[in-house]
Scaffold this motif. Structure first.
Motif, PDB file in Angstrom:
ATOM      1  N   TRP A 160      51.472  36.951  39.507  1.00  0.00           N
ATOM      2  CA  TRP A 160      50.806  36.891  40.801  1.00  0.00           C
ATOM      3  C   TRP A 160      49.709  37.941  40.889  1.00  0.00           C
ATOM      4  CZ3 TRP A 160      50.357  40.958  44.070  1.00  0.00           C
ATOM      5  CH2 TRP A 160      51.204  42.043  43.856  1.00  0.00           C
ATOM      6  N   ARG A 175      46.442  36.706  39.428  1.00  0.00           N
ATOM      7  CA  ARG A 175      45.824  35.720  40.325  1.00  0.00           C
ATOM      8  C   ARG A 175      45.224  36.402  41.554  1.00  0.00           C
ATOM      9  NH1 ARG A 175      50.597  33.168  38.826  1.00  0.00           N
ATOM     10  NH2 ARG A 175      51.583  33.635  40.822  1.00  0.00           N
ATOM     11  N   THR A 176      45.939  37.390  42.085  1.00  0.00           N
ATOM     12  CA  THR A 176      45.447  38.131  43.254  1.00  0.00           C
ATOM     13  C   THR A 176      44.148  38.856  42.923  1.00  0.00           C
ATOM     14  OG1 THR A 176      47.709  38.432  44.044  1.00  0.00           O
ATOM     15  CG2 THR A 176      46.051  39.951  44.905  1.00  0.00           C
ATOM     16  N   ARG A 183      41.241  36.370  42.581  1.00  0.00           N
ATOM     17  CA  ARG A 183      40.757  35.949  43.910  1.00  0.00           C
ATOM     18  C   ARG A 183      39.969  37.074  44.579  1.00  0.00           C
ATOM     19  NH1 ARG A 183      45.904  33.517  44.284  1.00  0.00           N
ATOM     20  NH2 ARG A 183      46.675  35.279  45.479  1.00  0.00           N
ATOM     21  N   HIS A 184      40.461  38.304  44.457  1.00  0.00           N
ATOM     22  CA  HIS A 184      39.776  39.453  45.053  1.00  0.00           C
ATOM     23  C   HIS A 184      38.374  39.619  44.464  1.00  0.00           C
ATOM     24  CE1 HIS A 184      38.972  43.456  46.570  1.00  0.00           C
ATOM     25  NE2 HIS A 184      38.718  43.832  45.331  1.00  0.00           N
ATOM     26  N   ASP A 216      36.021  36.997  45.951  1.00  0.00           N
ATOM     27  CA  ASP A 216      35.680  37.164  47.363  1.00  0.00           C
ATOM     28  C   ASP A 216      36.466  38.341  47.949  1.00  0.00           C
ATOM     29  OD1 ASP A 216      34.912  36.910  49.992  1.00  0.00           O
ATOM     30  OD2 ASP A 216      35.593  34.834  50.210  1.00  0.00           O
ATOM     31  N   ARG A 225      37.492  38.290  51.796  1.00  0.00           N
ATOM     32  CA  ARG A 225      38.525  37.328  52.168  1.00  0.00           C
ATOM     33  C   ARG A 225      39.880  37.645  51.540  1.00  0.00           C
ATOM     34  NH1 ARG A 225      38.428  30.822  51.226  1.00  0.00           N
ATOM     35  NH2 ARG A 225      40.328  30.410  52.379  1.00  0.00           N
ATOM     36  N   TYR A 226      39.854  38.227  50.351  1.00  0.00           N
ATOM     37  CA  TYR A 226      41.095  38.522  49.622  1.00  0.00           C
ATOM     38  C   TYR A 226      41.179  40.009  49.270  1.00  0.00           C
ATOM     39  CZ  TYR A 226      41.177  33.458  48.994  1.00  0.00           C
ATOM     40  OH  TYR A 226      41.177  32.108  49.206  1.00  0.00           O
TER      41      TYR A 226
END
Length: 169
Positions: free
Chosen positions: A23, A26-27, A30-31, A34, A37-38
């Motif tokens: 995870w 993936r985090t 995403r960060h 953006d 947003r993340y």
């Protein structure tokens, strides 16, 4: 050489296996895409370690294609040794005392080559996304350790040897 290249791919922190299994990877992905947003959930997502392992991955994969001396990897700097030419092609250049033999055939010894084209996307990701997280202001060295300093000779040798032995089959 194929095994060493595979090790380099394995230690890349956002490789497909890690993105599938962890995870945190993936985090972070995403960060990076953006940040507003993340946001990162905690200090447990250590971007400096991700930056460090991206650099190690690039070093290993680069050495498979261009077997330079570890001194050249450690002392490689932006603009002087690693630069983009007027056509936007990444190139390497070492001259004189930057090489083991500084004079050859009565002149200054030179080593110049194109950076391996298949590694250019990883190089550009490292230089734009990851290296700035490690580098202190004014730091010119391309490859940095997990504390943001240039590698020492012993540390770079150890990282390459231990990482390769750990993951090679």
């Amino acid at each position: 050489l194929a095994q060493i290249d595979a090790v380099g791919q394995t230690v890349y922190p956002l490789n497909p296996t890690r993105l599938h299994d962890f995870w945190e990877a993936r985090t972070i992905q995403r960060h990076l895409a953006d940040p507003a947003r993340y946001p990162l959930p905690s200090k447990s997502c250590n971007l400096m370690l991700y930056a460090y392992w991206t650099g190690v991955s690039l070093i290993l994969r680069f050495l498979v294609r261009r077997p330079l001396r570890q001194r050249n990897i450690r002392e490689m700097t932006l603009q002087r040794n690693l630069y983009q030419d007027h056509e936007g092609v990444w190139r390497l250049r070492f001259r004189g005392q930057e090489l083991k033999v500084d004079r050859r055939d009565g002149g200054v010894n030179r080593y110049e080559c194109v950076f391996p084209p298949d590694l250019v996307p990883l190089l550009e990701e490292y230089l734009t996304v990851w290296r700035p997280r490690l580098a202190k202001a004014g730091e010119e060295h391309v490859f940095l350790n997990s504390k943001g300093h240039p590698f020492s000779a012993n540390r770079l040798t150890c990282v390459v040897a231990v990482t390769t032995m750990r993951f090679a089959q």
